[in-house]
Motif scaffolding. Sequence first.
Motif: not given
Length: 305
Positions: A225-242
């Motif tokens: 599955t691909l999930v796109t987040l409609d939010a202005d998240l910092e790169g480190d936050v996205v990496a942490e979520l991943a």
Amino acid sequence: MSPHPALVVSSLTKAYRSRRVVDDVSFSAAAGEITAVLGPNGAGKTTTIECCAGLRTPDSGHIEVLGLDRAARANAAELRSRVGVMVQEGGLPQAPTAGAVLAHVAKLHGRPGAHVALAESLGLTDRLATAVRRLSGGERQRVAVGCAMIGEPDLLFLDEPSSGVDPHSRRDLWQLLAGVRDRGASIVVTTHFMDEAEHLADRIVVIDEGRIVANGTVAELTAGTLVTLDADLEGDVVAELAAAVGATTVAGARPTLEIAASQAEVLHRLTGALMERGFGRVALEVRPRSLENVFLSITRTGAGA
């Protein structure tokens, strides 16, 4: 349908000067199926197909075609009669008419007159009296496909058959190839069109920089599955979520994660991780992976796709 593969490639290598363009490639194509070979420009897929079709001599490795050793001279005549080949540039004479070329190839295969019905299937009936050099690029491609198919081969090698072909004719070609497969013949086709591979192929082989990087059915390769987040998240936050949900990040304008799980499981994991981090109002776009997504993620930048 034969229980044996139509094509078996084992440890195939081919180099030009110091560059190894095919590097220890091994795969098989099942009898009565369409196998699509994908890869960026320069990946080695055309050279692989040309070695399998007997148009190039590999440096090492073994190729078995319809149960016969491709390298054995004693098998050459039988393989010529049972294998159809379309090379990338068509290889057609330019002066004769399209009808004359098709009629000549039909006679060579002992099927005089067979070109008439085939031309109709390929949408070429009104172009048979036209010299090959005066045909459009897409029309020449269809003539080349016709030449490869006219002998009703047991195995058909097609290198970029729909390149330059208009969308309507491309769909007609798909239907024709599916009919060939349904009659029990085997097809190995290279293409840059992901929708073509998804529509036609029973199995996908992806080559990148001379090596096999993926091999499986469309369903197997696109699982996840691909999930796109409609939010202005910092790169480190996205990496942490991943990392928290066992996903990988995908380059794009918006934060996108790729995860090998069902949509319901992904939503459960991701919404929990977002809530824990204080992001309770993030819109999510959840969709299955496409073959193009997979191709771009596993090949070198997807160049030429």
